[in-house]
Scaffold this motif. Structure first.
Motif, PDB file in Angstrom:
ATOM      1  N   VAL A 285       5.055  -2.125   9.503  1.00  0.00           N
ATOM      2  CA  VAL A 285       6.527  -1.713   8.885  1.00  0.00           C
ATOM      3  C   VAL A 285       7.140  -1.212   9.649  1.00  0.00           C
ATOM      4  CG1 VAL A 285       7.249  -0.205   6.963  1.00  0.00           C
ATOM      5  CG2 VAL A 285       5.280  -1.590   6.481  1.00  0.00           C
ATOM      6  N   THR A 286       6.923  -0.302  10.683  1.00  0.00           N
ATOM      7  CA  THR A 286       7.948   0.294  11.411  1.00  0.00           C
ATOM      8  C   THR A 286       8.316  -0.698  12.645  1.00  0.00           C
ATOM      9  OG1 THR A 286       6.087   1.421  13.006  1.00  0.00           O
ATOM     10  CG2 THR A 286       6.872   2.699  11.288  1.00  0.00           C
TER      11      THR A 286
ATOM     12  N   ASN B 236       0.859  -1.248  -0.062  1.00  0.00           N
ATOM     13  CA  ASN B 236      -0.004  -0.013   0.059  1.00  0.00           C
ATOM     14  C   ASN B 236       0.706   1.087   0.027  1.00  0.00           C
ATOM     15  OD1 ASN B 236      -2.464  -1.398   0.045  1.00  0.00           O
ATOM     16  ND2 ASN B 236      -2.279  -1.694   2.277  1.00  0.00           N
ATOM     17  N   THR B 237       1.894   1.334   0.742  1.00  0.00           N
ATOM     18  CA  THR B 237       2.537   2.733   1.021  1.00  0.00           C
ATOM     19  C   THR B 237       3.443   2.652  -0.019  1.00  0.00           C
ATOM     20  OG1 THR B 237       4.053   1.501   2.453  1.00  0.00           O
ATOM     21  CG2 THR B 237       2.463   2.527   3.576  1.00  0.00           C
ATOM     22  N   HIS B 238       3.799   1.680  -0.855  1.00  0.00           N
ATOM     23  CA  HIS B 238       4.737   1.626  -1.941  1.00  0.00           C
ATOM     24  C   HIS B 238       4.153   2.696  -3.197  1.00  0.00           C
ATOM     25  CE1 HIS B 238       7.498  -0.509  -5.063  1.00  0.00           C
ATOM     26  NE2 HIS B 238       7.466   0.804  -5.039  1.00  0.00           N
ATOM     27  N   GLU B 239       2.753   2.366  -3.240  1.00  0.00           N
ATOM     28  CA  GLU B 239       1.923   2.982  -4.354  1.00  0.00           C
ATOM     29  C   GLU B 239       1.495   4.550  -3.734  1.00  0.00           C
ATOM     30  OE1 GLU B 239      -2.519   2.813  -6.480  1.00  0.00           O
ATOM     31  OE2 GLU B 239      -1.654   1.300  -5.224  1.00  0.00           O
ATOM     32  N   LEU B 240       1.071   4.507  -2.345  1.00  0.00           N
ATOM     33  CA  LEU B 240       0.320   5.783  -1.919  1.00  0.00           C
ATOM     34  C   LEU B 240       1.364   6.663  -1.181  1.00  0.00           C
ATOM     35  CD1 LEU B 240      -2.910   3.967  -0.608  1.00  0.00           C
ATOM     36  CD2 LEU B 240      -2.540   5.196  -2.636  1.00  0.00           C
ATOM     37  N   CYS B 241       2.319   6.533  -0.530  1.00  0.00           N
ATOM     38  CA  CYS B 241       3.424   7.121   0.213  1.00  0.00           C
ATOM     39  C   CYS B 241       4.462   7.346  -0.266  1.00  0.00           C
ATOM     40  CB  CYS B 241       3.340   6.588   1.529  1.00  0.00           C
ATOM     41  SG  CYS B 241       1.758   6.393   2.246  1.00  0.00           S
ATOM     42  N   LEU B 242       5.018   6.406  -1.017  1.00  0.00           N
ATOM     43  CA  LEU B 242       6.534   6.626  -1.376  1.00  0.00           C
ATOM     44  C   LEU B 242       6.744   7.715  -2.372  1.00  0.00           C
ATOM     45  CD1 LEU B 242       9.251   5.314  -1.223  1.00  0.00           C
ATOM     46  CD2 LEU B 242       8.951   4.071  -3.363  1.00  0.00           C
ATOM     47  N   PRO B 243       5.872   8.078  -3.250  1.00  0.00           N
ATOM     48  CA  PRO B 243       6.150   9.254  -4.305  1.00  0.00           C
ATOM     49  C   PRO B 243       6.236  10.503  -3.396  1.00  0.00           C
ATOM     50  CG  PRO B 243       4.331   7.761  -5.010  1.00  0.00           C
ATOM     51  CD  PRO B 243       4.629   7.267  -3.822  1.00  0.00           C
ATOM     52  N   LEU B 244       5.623  10.784  -2.490  1.00  0.00           N
ATOM     53  CA  LEU B 244       5.593  12.020  -1.567  1.00  0.00           C
ATOM     54  C   LEU B 244       6.942  11.894  -0.849  1.00  0.00           C
ATOM     55  CD1 LEU B 244       4.641  14.357  -0.256  1.00  0.00           C
ATOM     56  CD2 LEU B 244       3.661  13.087   1.623  1.00  0.00           C
TER      57      LEU B 244
ATOM     58  N   GLU C  94      17.340   1.737  -2.536  1.00  0.00           N
ATOM     59  CA  GLU C  94      16.850   0.565  -3.012  1.00  0.00           C
ATOM     60  C   GLU C  94      15.435   0.476  -2.294  1.00  0.00           C
ATOM     61  OE1 GLU C  94      17.878  -1.648  -5.118  1.00  0.00           O
ATOM     62  OE2 GLU C  94      20.016  -1.139  -5.302  1.00  0.00           O
ATOM     63  N   ILE C  95      14.600   0.179  -2.837  1.00  0.00           N
ATOM     64  CA  ILE C  95      13.065   0.061  -2.389  1.00  0.00           C
ATOM     65  C   ILE C  95      12.771  -1.655  -2.139  1.00  0.00           C
ATOM     66  CG2 ILE C  95      10.692   0.424  -2.698  1.00  0.00           C
ATOM     67  CD1 ILE C  95      12.454   3.000  -2.711  1.00  0.00           C
ATOM     68  N   ILE C  96      12.365  -1.802  -1.069  1.00  0.00           N
ATOM     69  CA  ILE C  96      12.109  -3.048  -0.395  1.00  0.00           C
ATOM     70  C   ILE C  96      10.750  -3.163  -0.128  1.00  0.00           C
ATOM     71  CG2 ILE C  96      12.556  -4.983   1.010  1.00  0.00           C
ATOM     72  CD1 ILE C  96      15.553  -3.502   1.387  1.00  0.00           C
ATOM     73  N   GLU C  97       9.831  -4.255  -0.914  1.00  0.00           N
ATOM     74  CA  GLU C  97       8.473  -4.288  -0.548  1.00  0.00           C
ATOM     75  C   GLU C  97       7.980  -5.484  -0.031  1.00  0.00           C
ATOM     76  OE1 GLU C  97       4.448  -4.870  -3.178  1.00  0.00           O
ATOM     77  OE2 GLU C  97       5.534  -3.172  -3.691  1.00  0.00           O
ATOM     78  N   ILE C  98       7.196  -5.452   1.159  1.00  0.00           N
ATOM     79  CA  ILE C  98       6.341  -6.527   1.726  1.00  0.00           C
ATOM     80  C   ILE C  98       4.993  -6.442   1.596  1.00  0.00           C
ATOM     81  CG2 ILE C  98       8.340  -6.796   3.388  1.00  0.00           C
ATOM     82  CD1 ILE C  98       6.498  -5.509   5.665  1.00  0.00           C
ATOM     83  N   GLU C  99       4.607  -7.600   1.811  1.00  0.00           N
ATOM     84  CA  GLU C  99       2.928  -7.533   1.777  1.00  0.00           C
ATOM     85  C   GLU C  99       2.394  -6.903   2.698  1.00  0.00           C
ATOM     86  OE1 GLU C  99       0.785  -8.976  -0.628  1.00  0.00           O
ATOM     87  OE2 GLU C  99       2.635  -9.604  -1.768  1.00  0.00           O
ATOM     88  N   ALA C 100       1.230  -6.028   2.732  1.00  0.00           N
ATOM     89  CA  ALA C 100       0.543  -5.501   3.881  1.00  0.00           C
ATOM     90  C   ALA C 100      -0.418  -6.346   4.616  1.00  0.00           C
ATOM     91  CB  ALA C 100      -0.272  -4.399   3.025  1.00  0.00           C
ATOM     92  N   GLY C 101      -0.083  -5.831   5.946  1.00  0.00           N
ATOM     93  CA  GLY C 101      -1.127  -6.823   6.722  1.00  0.00           C
ATOM     94  C   GLY C 101      -0.224  -7.354   8.101  1.00  0.00           C
ATOM     95  N   GLU C 102      -0.951  -7.614   8.892  1.00  0.00           N
ATOM     96  CA  GLU C 102      -0.533  -8.017  10.379  1.00  0.00           C
ATOM     97  C   GLU C 102      -0.028  -9.437  10.119  1.00  0.00           C
ATOM     98  OE1 GLU C 102       0.655  -7.944  14.314  1.00  0.00           O
ATOM     99  OE2 GLU C 102      -0.268  -6.289  13.209  1.00  0.00           O
TER     100      GLU C 102
END
Length: 356
Positions: A102-103, A40-48, A60-68
């Motif tokens: 993520v944090t 989610n944050t890759h698409e919605l927050c990373l550009p900002l 380097e961008i490292i992406e994980i799946e969203a969710g607990e």
């Protein structure tokens, strides 16, 4: 807003976040920079975030799946392997851009990769802004048991920019609001009353409310960074709330709770227990219940599940020598830790919640 200085970290707000970030990146001269995002944050927050970084860096961008359900050691292992394959060394930096998953997870990965690399938290959810990203707690779940593996180690800085909240659905905003309510209940009755009547608040008040919440949490953490005593206050609602969250997480036929939704139930139940054991009045108990239920609609908890949920209480991190210990309220704005509660009273708390 004035930065909030924690033990080994500083929380910045608004546009100052990026001034400080750019200054830090220029001076630190990290060998490599990674940004951890979820889908989610890759698409919605990373550009900002990327638009605010002034100089060109090899990022380097490292992406994980969203969710607990992805907050586990398997996800960590994938990130550790990615960092290793990318040649990250001990002079590298990891920026965690996301909500509490993520944090929490990103902080744990950074603290353990090569025995520790620097990291920065950029919380994008209300929950992460007021709670998860502040105070140095990192970690992952062990199966359905919340935050069972982790370390306490603060980030270089936390950057709180409420512009990211524009990407959040309503239920995620409510999830973070539960932790803000908790801060008022355990430490500041005036803050609680302010949050209790949102009809009087403007959207512009949100920045100040977030700031006040971080101040409350930070003041507690500064006095007890490793949770030996008063930092336990921050777990009000979490003993039962985490058990409910864990139970529902592993039963796909039941609704899945966001963290704050489960904690909201836990706060009502633990406020009831407080009224039975300590000095919370019936009037305050009703007030607490009404305020929380105004944001978090009641979920019927089947009586046949009480004992199964209660079995999970033994895994709560506040427990000592096998004894389940609660944080309760003496009154709104004043908490007490290390309270023993009988099984019979916990069941009465379930019944109270279901009766509302």
């Amino acid at each position: 807003m004035k930065p909030i200085v924690s033990k080994d970290s500083i929380v910045y707000f608004g546009q100052e976040c990026y001034t400080r970030l750019n200054s830090y990146l220029e001076k630190a001269n990290h060998s490599q920079i990674g940004i951890l995002v979820d889908s989610n944050t890759h698409e919605l927050c990373l550009p900002l975030l990327m638009s605010k970084i002034e100089k060109e860096y090899d990022i380097e961008i490292i992406e994980i799946e969203a969710g607990e359900i992805y907050k586990n050691i398997e996800t960590c292992s994938g990130i550790w392997n990615a960092l290793s394959e990318l040649g990250f060394d001990r002079k590298s930096l990891l920026i965690n851009l996301g909500g509490g998953v993520v944090t929490d997870l990103g902080g744990f990965v950074a603290c353990t990769y090569k025995r520790g690399i620097n990291y920065i938290n950029v919380p994008t959810s209300l929950l992460a802004m007021v709670d998860a990203s502040v105070g140095g707690k990192t970690g992952v779940d062990l199966g359905n048991l919340k935050n069972m593996v982790g370390v306490i180690s603060e980030s270089e800085m936390v950057l709180v920019d409420t512009e990211y909240l524009g990407t959040l659905p309503v239920n995620q905003m409510c999830s973070g609001f539960a932790e803000m309510l908790k801060h008022g209940l355990i430490q500041d009755r005036q803050y609680w009353e302010k949050l209790s009547d949102l009809s009087q608040l403007e959207l512009d008040d949100l920045d100040q409310m977030i700031y006040d919440s971080v101040v409350i949490k930070n003041n507690i953490v500064l006095k007890d960074p490793t949770e030996q005593n008063i930092r336990k206050y921050l777990n009000f609602g979490h003993t039962i709330g985490h058990a409910i969250e864990s139970f529902y997480l592993t039963h796909p036929e039941k609704p899945t709770f966001l963290h704050g939704e489960a904690i909201a139930i836990g706060m009502i139940m633990e406020a009831f227990i407080s009224s039975e054991l300590l000095s919370v009045t019936q009037e305050d108990l009703q007030h607490i219940s009404d305020v929380i239920l105004a944001t978090f609609p009641k979920i019927e908890i089947a009586s046949k599940d009480y004992e199964k949920i209660m079995e999970l209480l033994i895994h709560d991190k506040k427990n000592e020598k096998g004894i389940i210990l609660f944080v309760l309220l003496n009154t709104i704005g004043e908490a007490k830790y290390n309270c023993q509660v009988s099984d019979e009273l916990i069941i009465k708390a379930f019944e109270y919640y279901n009766s509302l």
